[in-house]
Design a protein around this motif. Sequence first.
Motif, PDB file in Angstrom:
ATOM      1  N   LYS A 183       0.853  -1.181   0.000  1.00 41.97           N
ATOM      2  CA  LYS A 183       0.000   0.000   0.000  1.00 41.97           C
ATOM      3  C   LYS A 183       0.889   1.231   0.000  1.00 41.97           C
ATOM      4  O   LYS A 183       1.919   1.266   0.666  1.00 41.97           O
ATOM      5  CB  LYS A 183      -0.915   0.005   1.225  1.00 41.97           C
ATOM      6  CG  LYS A 183      -1.907   1.154   1.212  1.00 41.97           C
ATOM      7  CD  LYS A 183      -2.959   0.963   2.269  1.00 41.97           C
ATOM      8  CE  LYS A 183      -4.289   1.378   1.678  1.00 41.97           C
ATOM      9  NZ  LYS A 183      -5.421   0.799   2.337  1.00 41.97           N
ATOM     10  N   SER A 227      -4.746   6.641  -1.571  1.00 46.59           N
ATOM     11  CA  SER A 227      -3.820   5.511  -1.483  1.00 46.59           C
ATOM     12  C   SER A 227      -4.033   4.576  -2.658  1.00 46.59           C
ATOM     13  O   SER A 227      -5.067   4.614  -3.326  1.00 46.59           O
ATOM     14  CB  SER A 227      -4.016   4.754  -0.165  1.00 46.59           C
ATOM     15  OG  SER A 227      -5.288   4.142  -0.128  1.00 46.59           O
ATOM     16  N   CYS A 228      -3.025   3.747  -2.908  1.00 49.59           N
ATOM     17  CA  CYS A 228      -3.154   2.721  -3.940  1.00 49.59           C
ATOM     18  C   CYS A 228      -2.541   1.430  -3.424  1.00 49.59           C
ATOM     19  O   CYS A 228      -1.705   1.445  -2.521  1.00 49.59           O
ATOM     20  CB  CYS A 228      -2.532   3.160  -5.257  1.00 49.59           C
ATOM     21  SG  CYS A 228      -0.851   3.739  -5.143  1.00 49.59           S
ATOM     22  N   ASN A 229      -2.978   0.325  -3.991  1.00 48.20           N
ATOM     23  CA  ASN A 229      -2.545  -1.004  -3.587  1.00 48.20           C
ATOM     24  C   ASN A 229      -1.859  -1.700  -4.747  1.00 48.20           C
ATOM     25  O   ASN A 229      -2.132  -1.404  -5.911  1.00 48.20           O
ATOM     26  CB  ASN A 229      -3.745  -1.849  -3.141  1.00 48.20           C
ATOM     27  CG  ASN A 229      -4.451  -1.253  -1.951  1.00 48.20           C
ATOM     28  OD1 ASN A 229      -3.865  -1.095  -0.898  1.00 48.20           O
ATOM     29  ND2 ASN A 229      -5.714  -0.920  -2.115  1.00 48.20           N
TER      30      ASN A 229
END
Length: 143
Positions: free
Chosen positions: A51, A130-132
């Motif tokens: 993340k 956010s990014c995963n």
Amino acid sequence: MIDGVQISSLKKISHPKGDIFHALKQTDNSYNGFGEAYFSFVNEGAIKGWKKHTKMVLNLIVPQGAVKFVIYDDREDSRTKGVFMDVELSPMNYQRLTVQPNLWVAFQGKGPGHNMLLNVASIAHDPSESCNAELGVFNYCWS
């Protein structure tokens, strides 16, 4: 050490009725404001991540169990681009891990049973910041 990551020793106070574990004070140099605090559990051997937050500063503390954190720097303008950093936190290695935005973070439960971490985040949770990524995206060996 990766630029934007700080490890701070924390104070534990022994008490016959139950110990006290400090986490974060407004006067700490790694304090970046307060948005929310939450606990997360990770089972032994389980891995959560990757993340990357774009605005949130993480302040990670492990008062129960043991958790291995791995940070990866893929920032184009960073002198530590391409570097992995790992640290295992627990009551025996009681420290606060502060991670600035735009760094990838994953973590693994290392102690038996449930392992608990506390994140004192600089902003409230916002899924749009956010990014995963899947665990296999970055070339890190978890064993």
